[in-house]
Design a protein around this motif. Structure first.
Motif, PDB file in Angstrom:
ATOM      1  N   ASP A 102       0.744  -1.174  -0.141  1.00 49.33           N
ATOM      2  CA  ASP A 102       0.170  -0.147   0.049  1.00 49.33           C
ATOM      3  C   ASP A 102       0.897   1.266  -0.142  1.00 49.33           C
ATOM      4  OD1 ASP A 102      -2.165  -1.384   0.112  1.00 49.33           O
ATOM      5  OD2 ASP A 102      -2.632  -1.306   1.835  1.00 49.33           O
ATOM      6  N   TYR A 103       2.080   1.159   0.000  1.00 47.80           N
ATOM      7  CA  TYR A 103       3.060   2.107  -0.003  1.00 47.80           C
ATOM      8  C   TYR A 103       4.041   2.191  -1.314  1.00 47.80           C
ATOM      9  CZ  TYR A 103       2.181   2.147   5.000  1.00 47.80           C
ATOM     10  OH  TYR A 103       1.653   2.493   6.391  1.00 47.80           O
ATOM     11  N   LEU A 104       4.093   3.539  -1.792  1.00 51.07           N
ATOM     12  CA  LEU A 104       4.980   4.024  -2.753  1.00 51.07           C
ATOM     13  C   LEU A 104       6.048   4.776  -2.055  1.00 51.07           C
ATOM     14  CD1 LEU A 104       5.006   4.008  -6.045  1.00 51.07           C
ATOM     15  CD2 LEU A 104       4.986   6.580  -5.648  1.00 51.07           C
ATOM     16  N   ILE A 105       7.443   4.210  -2.277  1.00 55.11           N
ATOM     17  CA  ILE A 105       8.453   4.634  -1.703  1.00 55.11           C
ATOM     18  C   ILE A 105       9.503   5.269  -2.577  1.00 55.11           C
ATOM     19  CG2 ILE A 105      10.542   3.965  -0.075  1.00 55.11           C
ATOM     20  CD1 ILE A 105       8.785   1.385   0.580  1.00 55.11           C
ATOM     21  N   ILE A 106       9.875   6.679  -2.328  1.00 53.73           N
ATOM     22  CA  ILE A 106      10.769   7.450  -3.207  1.00 53.73           C
ATOM     23  C   ILE A 106      11.667   8.284  -2.432  1.00 53.73           C
ATOM     24  CG2 ILE A 106      10.859   9.260  -5.056  1.00 53.73           C
ATOM     25  CD1 ILE A 106       7.549   8.912  -5.117  1.00 53.73           C
ATOM     26  N   GLY A 107      13.064   8.011  -3.065  1.00 53.92           N
ATOM     27  CA  GLY A 107      14.051   8.929  -2.251  1.00 53.92           C
ATOM     28  C   GLY A 107      15.358   8.263  -2.401  1.00 53.92           C
ATOM     29  N   GLU A 108      16.480   9.333  -2.389  1.00 52.88           N
ATOM     30  CA  GLU A 108      17.913   9.049  -2.595  1.00 52.88           C
ATOM     31  C   GLU A 108      18.334   8.890  -1.261  1.00 52.88           C
ATOM     32  OE1 GLU A 108      21.856  11.287  -4.023  1.00 52.88           O
ATOM     33  OE2 GLU A 108      20.023  11.754  -4.865  1.00 52.88           O
ATOM     34  N   LEU A 109      19.238   8.138  -0.866  1.00 50.31           N
ATOM     35  CA  LEU A 109      19.977   8.060   0.407  1.00 50.31           C
ATOM     36  C   LEU A 109      21.488   8.520   0.379  1.00 50.31           C
ATOM     37  CD1 LEU A 109      18.982   4.472   1.491  1.00 50.31           C
ATOM     38  CD2 LEU A 109      18.360   6.646   2.772  1.00 50.31           C
ATOM     39  N   SER A 110      21.875   9.271   1.341  1.00 48.12           N
ATOM     40  CA  SER A 110      23.153   9.506   1.621  1.00 48.12           C
ATOM     41  C   SER A 110      23.762   8.572   2.418  1.00 48.12           C
ATOM     42  CB  SER A 110      23.304  11.028   2.353  1.00 48.12           C
ATOM     43  OG  SER A 110      22.812  10.707   3.744  1.00 48.12           O
ATOM     44  N   LEU A 111      25.432   8.609   2.662  1.00 41.13           N
ATOM     45  CA  LEU A 111      25.796   7.734   3.262  1.00 41.13           C
ATOM     46  C   LEU A 111      25.506   7.659   4.902  1.00 41.13           C
ATOM     47  CD1 LEU A 111      29.564   7.831   1.719  1.00 41.13           C
ATOM     48  CD2 LEU A 111      27.376   6.317   1.037  1.00 41.13           C
ATOM     49  N   VAL A 125       3.983  10.590  -8.077  1.00 44.84           N
ATOM     50  CA  VAL A 125       2.912  10.295  -7.211  1.00 44.84           C
ATOM     51  C   VAL A 125       1.437  10.412  -7.932  1.00 44.84           C
ATOM     52  CG1 VAL A 125       1.464  11.765  -5.307  1.00 44.84           C
ATOM     53  CG2 VAL A 125       4.032  11.861  -5.411  1.00 44.84           C
ATOM     54  N   LEU A 126       1.399  11.143  -8.863  1.00 43.17           N
ATOM     55  CA  LEU A 126       0.069  11.113  -9.821  1.00 43.17           C
ATOM     56  C   LEU A 126      -0.075   9.441 -10.315  1.00 43.17           C
ATOM     57  CD1 LEU A 126       0.512  14.214 -12.126  1.00 43.17           C
ATOM     58  CD2 LEU A 126      -1.090  13.707 -10.417  1.00 43.17           C
ATOM     59  N   ALA A 127       1.039   8.852 -10.699  1.00 44.81           N
ATOM     60  CA  ALA A 127       0.958   7.434 -11.180  1.00 44.81           C
ATOM     61  C   ALA A 127       0.502   6.682 -10.049  1.00 44.81           C
ATOM     62  CB  ALA A 127       2.488   7.239 -11.572  1.00 44.81           C
ATOM     63  N   ALA A 128       1.152   6.767  -8.789  1.00 47.21           N
ATOM     64  CA  ALA A 128       0.659   6.211  -7.641  1.00 47.21           C
ATOM     65  C   ALA A 128      -0.843   6.277  -7.413  1.00 47.21           C
ATOM     66  CB  ALA A 128       1.648   6.673  -6.444  1.00 47.21           C
ATOM     67  N   LYS A 129      -1.250   7.535  -7.601  1.00 47.86           N
ATOM     68  CA  LYS A 129      -2.757   7.576  -7.261  1.00 47.86           C
ATOM     69  C   LYS A 129      -3.798   6.999  -8.283  1.00 47.86           C
ATOM     70  CE  LYS A 129      -6.202  11.564  -7.338  1.00 47.86           C
ATOM     71  NZ  LYS A 129      -6.637  12.939  -7.468  1.00 47.86           N
ATOM     72  N   GLU A 130      -3.187   6.945  -9.709  1.00 49.43           N
ATOM     73  CA  GLU A 130      -3.953   6.062 -10.658  1.00 49.43           C
ATOM     74  C   GLU A 130      -3.694   4.526 -10.646  1.00 49.43           C
ATOM     75  OE1 GLU A 130      -2.242   7.219 -14.438  1.00 49.43           O
ATOM     76  OE2 GLU A 130      -2.970   9.394 -14.075  1.00 49.43           O
ATOM     77  N   ALA A 131      -2.731   4.188  -9.735  1.00 42.26           N
ATOM     78  CA  ALA A 131      -2.513   2.888  -9.649  1.00 42.26           C
ATOM     79  C   ALA A 131      -3.070   2.504  -8.150  1.00 42.26           C
ATOM     80  CB  ALA A 131      -0.996   2.458  -9.397  1.00 42.26           C
ATOM     81  N   GLY A 132      -3.882   3.336  -7.632  1.00 38.70           N
ATOM     82  CA  GLY A 132      -4.546   3.165  -6.110  1.00 38.70           C
ATOM     83  C   GLY A 132      -3.846   2.963  -4.973  1.00 38.70           C
ATOM     84  N   ILE A 136       2.425   7.544   0.467  1.00 47.48           N
ATOM     85  CA  ILE A 136       3.531   7.891  -0.441  1.00 47.48           C
ATOM     86  C   ILE A 136       4.621   8.249   0.527  1.00 47.48           C
ATOM     87  CG2 ILE A 136       4.359   9.014  -2.440  1.00 47.48           C
ATOM     88  CD1 ILE A 136       1.800   7.577  -3.077  1.00 47.48           C
ATOM     89  N   LEU A 137       5.642   7.714   0.482  1.00 48.94           N
ATOM     90  CA  LEU A 137       6.819   7.983   1.205  1.00 48.94           C
ATOM     91  C   LEU A 137       7.861   8.826   0.430  1.00 48.94           C
ATOM     92  CD1 LEU A 137       7.785   4.606   3.504  1.00 48.94           C
ATOM     93  CD2 LEU A 137       6.153   6.578   3.865  1.00 48.94           C
ATOM     94  N   VAL A 138       7.869  10.188   0.784  1.00 47.48           N
ATOM     95  CA  VAL A 138       8.838  11.201  -0.111  1.00 47.48           C
ATOM     96  C   VAL A 138       9.948  11.864   0.699  1.00 47.48           C
ATOM     97  CG1 VAL A 138       6.880  11.562  -1.612  1.00 47.48           C
ATOM     98  CG2 VAL A 138       7.265  13.217   0.113  1.00 47.48           C
ATOM     99  N   PRO A 139      11.070  12.268   0.132  1.00 51.17           N
ATOM    100  CA  PRO A 139      11.914  13.119   0.798  1.00 51.17           C
ATOM    101  C   PRO A 139      11.162  14.277   1.447  1.00 51.17           C
ATOM    102  CG  PRO A 139      12.914  12.466  -1.063  1.00 51.17           C
ATOM    103  CD  PRO A 139      11.360  11.957  -1.210  1.00 51.17           C
ATOM    104  N   PRO A 156       6.322  12.932   4.433  1.00 53.49           N
ATOM    105  CA  PRO A 156       7.521  13.651   4.304  1.00 53.49           C
ATOM    106  C   PRO A 156       8.718  12.920   5.218  1.00 53.49           C
ATOM    107  CG  PRO A 156       6.384  15.276   5.490  1.00 53.49           C
ATOM    108  CD  PRO A 156       5.355  14.114   5.066  1.00 53.49           C
ATOM    109  N   LEU A 157       9.848  12.535   4.644  1.00 47.71           N
ATOM    110  CA  LEU A 157      10.843  11.839   5.619  1.00 47.71           C
ATOM    111  C   LEU A 157      11.944  12.717   5.398  1.00 47.71           C
ATOM    112  CD1 LEU A 157       9.825   8.160   4.833  1.00 47.71           C
ATOM    113  CD2 LEU A 157       9.253   9.570   6.730  1.00 47.71           C
ATOM    114  N   LYS A 158      12.955  12.951   6.516  1.00 48.39           N
ATOM    115  CA  LYS A 158      14.142  13.458   6.795  1.00 48.39           C
ATOM    116  C   LYS A 158      15.404  12.645   6.538  1.00 48.39           C
ATOM    117  CE  LYS A 158      12.441  17.658   8.917  1.00 48.39           C
ATOM    118  NZ  LYS A 158      12.655  18.486  10.339  1.00 48.39           N
ATOM    119  N   ASP A 159      15.231  11.526   7.286  1.00 47.22           N
ATOM    120  CA  ASP A 159      16.429  10.525   7.215  1.00 47.22           C
ATOM    121  C   ASP A 159      15.918   8.823   7.407  1.00 47.22           C
ATOM    122  OD1 ASP A 159      15.868   9.814  10.021  1.00 47.22           O
ATOM    123  OD2 ASP A 159      16.836  11.832  10.373  1.00 47.22           O
ATOM    124  N   PHE A 160      16.643   8.031   7.205  1.00 53.83           N
ATOM    125  CA  PHE A 160      16.513   6.490   7.211  1.00 53.83           C
ATOM    126  C   PHE A 160      15.818   6.335   8.416  1.00 53.83           C
ATOM    127  CE2 PHE A 160      17.802   1.855   7.332  1.00 53.83           C
ATOM    128  CZ  PHE A 160      17.010   1.771   6.221  1.00 53.83           C
TER     129      PHE A 160
END
Length: 508
Positions: A102-111, A125-132, A136-139, A156-160
């Motif tokens: 049920d989650y869409l996960i997006i984000g780049e990780l630093s070391l 996010v628009l594609a996720a909405k269309e897919a139901g 959404i986990l985003v930076p 919105p997420l700041k770190d791992f």
């Protein structure tokens, strides 16, 4: 153990849901990533390893196989980092949460585990909405861009560590919400010049008002310093305000190009002014994995080409197709992508290499052959696709000092808005929005001429040696002039004004 999470990639200006499948099994420690990843995704191995280790989790020293499905679609960029890292923890039973599908996960990780912003979040996010997909986990830095999509929960997420704590229900993060209308009314960072600041040039201002009302293409010719660039920049100030749908469409294009300022939605029409050294690929888009070019970045806005003859001829010629079709299709081995390109083209040029051919004060030093070669850099087919040709004279000292200021951009914009409103009502049941989009079939319906008007056009067609395209463009221009005049039919007066804007073509 097998873990399956959802992330997202990009295909043109649209998001594509990607399933991140991770299997951890016994064997020598290896890390295998498949599914047509690019170099940026392959390098996620080191970012994921360090992020997991530096945040107190154990990186499994076993055989790790990661598949990005569908496997036949080329993937690029670091947006899959967070999904891969969380998938490894899930597959190694260090992290479990209910219904990961049920989650869409997006984000780049630093070391260190910091979650960095990525390009293209809005179409994802628009594609996720269309897919139901509702969560959404985003930076954190992409929160405004993601939250413009309604009816989904943007986290919105700041770190791992924050991501893992949220998924383990140890941390409550309220979904981020924004008011779209309030964003569109925020103060706009303007590069435009108010028309009241430009002394004189009343005929040019009138022509640009017509161009704005019907989205017509313009060429301005005049000596150096006559105000061509100022007029072009002022053109943005009389364009209609963006609607919500237009703002989202523009934001998608700028998002995948990494050009969003402050990671928020675009709240004003784009004004693109590339240098004349630009290549044709940069102008219309392309690359190994095709990206939008300047014509797409100017979508629903203005593309300004200053010193038109200085552009490479090959670059100018590729404008012909997007000017007609209002889109650009780029074909590659892996895919054929279409980018929108509905823009108003504003161009300027000097009449000759030295610039003073039409200047009554300065003497032109160019030979007839030099003038012919200079003007010949712009092909006839390209000139035929322009609607309005304006000669911009130099300003005298008296005009500069004495002439009172003209109308403000806001006053002109009210007339433009009224004309656009007439067009919106007229074409509400059609797939067009302004007069420049009229097809030959629609011209027969909406640009009907009386006997006097037909007689005038017959004479003009023969005398000016017009092409069928040139004839149609005069009709579209006349229809816009009639809309500014709040008239239902096209009169001889409207046609006459439209015809005079084609008069300069005889020089080429």
């Amino acid at each position: 153990m097998l873990s399956q999470l959802k992330s997202c990639g990009l295909l043109g200006v649209n998001g594509v849901i990607i399933t991140v499948e991770i299997d951890i099994s016994r064997g020598l420690p290896t890390y295998s990533l498949v599914g047509l990843p690019d170099i940026g995704i392959k390098e996620s191995k080191d970012r994921v390893f360090s992020a997991i280790k530096n945040n107190g989790y154990k990186y499994p020293m076993e055989r790790i196989t990661i598949n990005l499905a569908p496997a036949d679609l080329k993937k690029e960029g670091p947006a899959f980092d967070l999904a891969i890292a969380l998938g490894i923890l899930n597959a190694s039973e260090q992290l479990n949460w209910d219904h990961p599908e049920d989650y869409l996960i997006i984000g780049e990780l630093s070391l260190s585990g910091e979650i960095r912003s990525v390009n293209g979040v809005l179409p994802m996010v628009l594609a996720a909405k269309e897919a139901g997909i509702k969560h959404i986990l985003v930076p954190f830095d992409n929160r405004y861009e993601a939250a413009v999509v309604q009816d989904v929960d943007v986290i919105p997420l700041k770190d791992f560590n924050e991501a893992t704590a949220f998924l383990k229900n140890e941390l409550i993060i309220e979904p981020f919400k924004v008011d779209l209308r309030s964003i569109l009314t925020l103060e706009k960072s303007s590069h435009a010049i108010d028309f009241s600041d430009i002394r004189g040039q009343d005929l040019a201002k009138r022509a640009l008002e017509i161009a704005a009302a019907g989205s017509h293409n313009v060429l301005m010719s005049g000596p150096p310093g006559s105000g061509k660039t100022m007029l072009a920049k002022g053109f943005s100030s009389i364009l209609p305000d963006l609607t919500i749908d237009e703002a989202l469409e523009i934001t998608k294009i700028h998002s995948i190009s990494g050009l969003l300022k402050n990671n928020a939605i675009m709240n004003q029409r784009p004004f693109r002014s590339p240098h004349h050294t630009i290549s044709k690929t940069s102008l219309v888009g392309g690359g190994r994995i095709p990206k939008p070019g300047e014509v797409s970045l100017a979508h629903l806005g203005v593309l300004f080409l200053d010193e038109l003859p200085e552009f490479q001829k090959s670059a100018l010629e590729v404008l012909r197709q997007p000017m007609e079709d209002q889109e650009v299709t780029i074909s590659r081995v892996n895919a054929s992508l279409t980018f929108p390109a509905s823009f108003t083209l504003i161009t300027s040029m000097n009449p000759c290499p030295c610039g003073y051919l039409t200047d009554p004060v300065h003497e032109c030093l160019c030979t007839p052959q030099q003038i012919k070669n200079y003007q010949g850099k712009i092909s006839g087919p390209l000139m035929d696709r322009l609607d309005i040709f304006i000669e911009i004279p130099s300003i005298s000292y008296d005009e500069l000092q004495i002439k009172p200021k003209g109308e403000s951009s806001q006053t002109i914009k009210k007339r433009v808005d009224a004309a656009r409103e007439r067009q919106n009502k007229r074409y509400q049941d059609l797939d067009i929005f302004y007069n420049a989009q009229l097809t030959p079939k629609l011209l027969e319906i909406f640009c009907q001429l009386g006997a006097a008007e037909k007689n005038l056009m017959e004479k003009v067609y023969t005398k000016m040696k017009l092409s069928a395209r040139g004839y149609h463009r005069i009709l579209k221009l006349a229809r816009t002039i009639a809309d500014l005049d709040d008239a239902d039919t096209i009169s001889v007066t409207h046609l006459s004004e439209a015809i005079q804007y084609r008069g300069m073509t005889k020089q080429f």
